[in-house]
Structure formats: structure tokens, C-alpha cells
Design a protein around this motif. Structure first.
Motif, PDB file in Angstrom:
ATOM      1  N   UNK A   1       0.855  -1.194   0.000  1.00  0.00           N
ATOM      2  CA  UNK A   1       0.000   0.000   0.000  1.00  0.00           C
ATOM      3  C   UNK A   1       0.891   1.245   0.000  1.00  0.00           C
ATOM      4  N   UNK A   2       1.516   1.564  -1.133  1.00  0.00           N
ATOM      5  CA  UNK A   2       2.493   2.660  -1.156  1.00  0.00           C
ATOM      6  C   UNK A   2       1.920   4.032  -0.832  1.00  0.00           C
ATOM      7  N   UNK A   3       0.620   4.216  -0.980  1.00  0.00           N
ATOM      8  CA  UNK A   3       0.022   5.535  -0.760  1.00  0.00           C
ATOM      9  C   UNK A   3      -0.853   5.569   0.504  1.00  0.00           C
ATOM     10  N   UNK A   4      -0.750   4.539   1.323  1.00  0.00           N
ATOM     11  CA  UNK A   4      -1.587   4.467   2.526  1.00  0.00           C
ATOM     12  C   UNK A   4      -0.728   4.204   3.747  1.00  0.00           C
TER      13      UNK A   4
ATOM     14  N   UNK B   1      -2.733 -12.178   3.332  1.00  0.00           N
ATOM     15  CA  UNK B   1      -3.963 -12.949   3.280  1.00  0.00           C
ATOM     16  C   UNK B   1      -5.170 -12.040   3.072  1.00  0.00           C
ATOM     17  N   UNK B   2      -5.149 -10.850   3.688  1.00  0.00           N
ATOM     18  CA  UNK B   2      -6.237  -9.906   3.463  1.00  0.00           C
ATOM     19  C   UNK B   2      -6.316  -9.465   2.010  1.00  0.00           C
ATOM     20  N   UNK B   3      -5.160  -9.159   1.440  1.00  0.00           N
ATOM     21  CA  UNK B   3      -5.109  -8.709   0.043  1.00  0.00           C
ATOM     22  C   UNK B   3      -5.513  -9.838  -0.896  1.00  0.00           C
ATOM     23  N   UNK B   4      -5.145 -11.076  -0.561  1.00  0.00           N
ATOM     24  CA  UNK B   4      -5.489 -12.206  -1.431  1.00  0.00           C
ATOM     25  C   UNK B   4      -6.992 -12.414  -1.507  1.00  0.00           C
ATOM     26  N   UNK B   5      -7.710 -11.989  -0.470  1.00  0.00           N
ATOM     27  CA  UNK B   5      -9.165 -12.161  -0.458  1.00  0.00           C
ATOM     28  C   UNK B   5      -9.901 -10.969  -1.060  1.00  0.00           C
TER      29      UNK B   5
ATOM     30  N   UNK C   1     -10.851  -5.857   7.779  1.00  0.00           N
ATOM     31  CA  UNK C   1     -10.554  -5.427   6.408  1.00  0.00           C
ATOM     32  C   UNK C   1     -11.866  -5.074   5.725  1.00  0.00           C
ATOM     33  N   UNK C   2     -11.926  -3.901   5.142  1.00  0.00           N
ATOM     34  CA  UNK C   2     -13.137  -3.433   4.459  1.00  0.00           C
ATOM     35  C   UNK C   2     -12.804  -3.108   3.015  1.00  0.00           C
TER      36      UNK C   2
END
Length: 307
Positions: free
Chosen positions: A34-37, A184-188, A304-305
Motif C-alpha cells: 500500500x504505497x500511498x496508505x 492474506x487480506x489482500x489475497x481475499x 478489512x473493508x
């Protein structure tokens, strides 16, 4: 060797690996995804200090309320409940989705209690440690615990939770490091337009006072989410799961003494696959699949939203 001494060794090993190897530290890993967060404060608080002088043992507080698995006991759709063996106190554990409106009063205390303050280990260290029911004797030996101890029972519950079967419409995994939590969050959900949320407690010493939902800030923030419950373990372990047809709300509350909480609540709109003996049905006097059922998240839980 004592339990706390072993925990100190784990921390120092974790720091040595982060400092001496080329592997990316957790914050750099976050920035690469997340380069901008900026990393949320709730996640930063889970990272180990970077210098040995600032370290302390992970935690040895699992004996406190050791029979309670925290909020995950409320969120586990497979958990049965025998009214003759337990009786919920007067606090608001479950409620209906149409209860989420300004002026509604809630009895809360679970939002102010932390299960423990354990922090994430680096991926290298966490992945090298045994974590399964088959390896349970090795885990006890590693932490110098007796099988009948409260700590051992808490560890066993966490591992059992992580290895349980899912129900229809549920996806579940356990994250043992910041890197695995992120990946794992990003994978979902992907890494576009997603964010991590947590409850915010302005004052922690609020006892069991009654709270009232207020209008400002009350909103439904997502219907595609992964809720991550912090488990009881010597280092940070999150059980993350998502259930079809769920919604997450930001719920601002004000207590009788002026205390403020910006809580997160999850509403499950399809409970037809839940254990028919689940406590929620007993408390609300409904049957599986009849109405949406909601519960608040603990202050240390993360969500995660997908926007």
C-alpha cells in the motif's frame, strides 16, 4: 526456563532477524503493498519495538478470564451453547440490525477489555514455531507449560479455533505475522480500495456503564469484509473470517459518565448455517436464518473493508 524468559528470548530473536537479515520489516512490507496508505495505528501497535532496550515480555496475561475466548466466542458460528452450563450477564452481546439507531441503549463492557497485548513476531520467527494440534506437546515444551495450566488451555483453544471446519458461506484463516495478515487480506479482497478498521475507545476505565448510540458518525461502512479476532496466544495471532451476507457498521456511543466509544459492529444477515444451539439464538429468542444478528467487536479486533 520460565514462561516469561522464553518470551523474552523470542522477542530478542525476532529483533535480531529483522535487524540482521535482508527480509523486509513489517512497515516496509506494508508500504510495498500500500504505497500511498500509511499503516494504521492499530497495526503499528502490534509491531515489536526495534531496539532491545524497549522490549518487554510479550504477555503472560492469558490466565485472566481464561475461559473466555474474547469476541471470537461471539463471532464463531459453529459454537454451541448449553443454557444450563452458562448464563450471559446483563451486557449486550447480540442484538438485531434494526437496533442500530440513535437513542438505542446498550450495556457494554467487552469493548474496554483487551484479551492480551501480544504483538506480532516477524514472519521468519512465527513460521518457524510449531502451531497445530499435532504439535501441541512441542508448543507446551517450548513455553515450559503444563498441560493443565490456564495458559496451555488458552493456547489449545486458539489452535483448535484456527483448525476448525468452516460453515457454508464462510472463509477463514489465521494470521501469525504482520506480513501474513496483510497478504492474506489482500489475497481475499485485493489491494485496491481496501482499508483496516478498528474500534476506538476514548476512555478505558468505564466499567459496566450504559451507553447510548448517537447519530454523528453512525454509518454502514461495508458489505464485503474480513473480520479478524485477536486470539489468546503468547504472540499475536488473528483468526480472520468472512461470512456471506454480512455488513459492518461504525457505531458511535456515549456512556453515562461521558465516555465515548467509536465501535465496530458486524451484522450477519444469513445465519441459516450456524449451529442451532448458538448463544445468539438463545439470547435473542430466534431461530437460524430468521433475522440478521449483530455483535460488537472487541477493541483489539481488526476488520478489512472493501470500499
Amino acid at each position: 526456563m520460565g514462561f516469561n524468559f522464553l518470551l523474552i528470548l523470542i522477542i530478542l530473536l525476532n529483533i535480531a532477524i529483522v535487524g540482521s537479515h535482508a527480509a523486509l520489516p513489517a512497515e516496509i512490507h506494508w508500504n510495498s503493498v500500500f504505497p500511498h496508505t500509511p499503516m494504521p495505528t492499530a497495526l503499528k501497535n502490534l509491531l515489536l519495538p526495534t531496539t532491545p532496550g524497549n522490549t518487554s515480555p510479550l504477555v503472560d496475561t492469558m490466565m485472566e478470564d481464561s475461559g473466555n475466548d474474547g469476541d471470537y466466542g461471539s463471532g464463531d458460528p459453529t459454537m454451541g451453547f448449553e443454557p444450563g452450563n452458562a448464563s450471559p450477564n446483563n451486557r449486550t452481546i447480540y442484538f438485531f440490525e434494526n437496533d442500530i439507531h440513535p437513542g438505542k441503549k446498550m450495556k457494554l463492557d467487552q469493548l474496554t477489555k483487551a484479551i492480551n497485548e501480544a504483538r506480532f513476531l516477524s514472519r521468519q520467527v512465527a513460521d518457524s514455531m510449531p502451531f497445530s494440534r499435532d504439535e501441541f506437546p512441542s508448543i507446551l515444551e517450548q513455553f515450559s507449560l503444563k498441560p493443565e495450566s490456564a495458559e496451555a488451555k488458552a493456547i489449545n483453544r486458539t489452535i483448535t479455533n484456527c483448525e476448525r471446519r468452516t460453515i457454508r458461506g464462510e472463509d477463514m484463516y489465521c494470521a501469525k505475522s504482520m506480513e501474513s495478515f496483510v497478504e492474506l487480506g489482500v489475497s481475499k479482497l485485493g489491494n485496491k480500495n481496501i482499508k483496516v478498521l478498528s474500534s476506538e475507545v476514548e476512555i478505558t476505565d468505564i466499567g459496566n456503564s450504559e451507553f447510548t448510540i448517537v447519530d454523528e458518525g453512525l454509518e454502514m461502512v461495508g458489505e464485503k469484509e474480513i473480520v479478524c479476532h485477536k486470539e489468546k496466544y503468547p504472540y499475536a495471532v488473528f483468526l480472520c473470517h468472512s461470512l456471506d451476507k454480512s455488513a459492518v457498521y461504525k457505531v458511535p456511543l456515549v456512556g453515562e459518565n461521558g465516555s465515548k466509544i467509536k465501535a465496530l459492529a458486524v451484522c450477519h444477515r444469513d445465519t441459516s448455517a450456524w449451529n442451532p444451539m448458538h448463544m445468539a439464538f438463545y439470547i435473542l429468542k430466534v431461530k437460524p436464518g430468521e433475522v440478521p444478528i449483530c455483535h460488537f467487536l472487541m477493541r483489539e479486533d481488526l476488520v478489512w473493508i472493501q470500499n
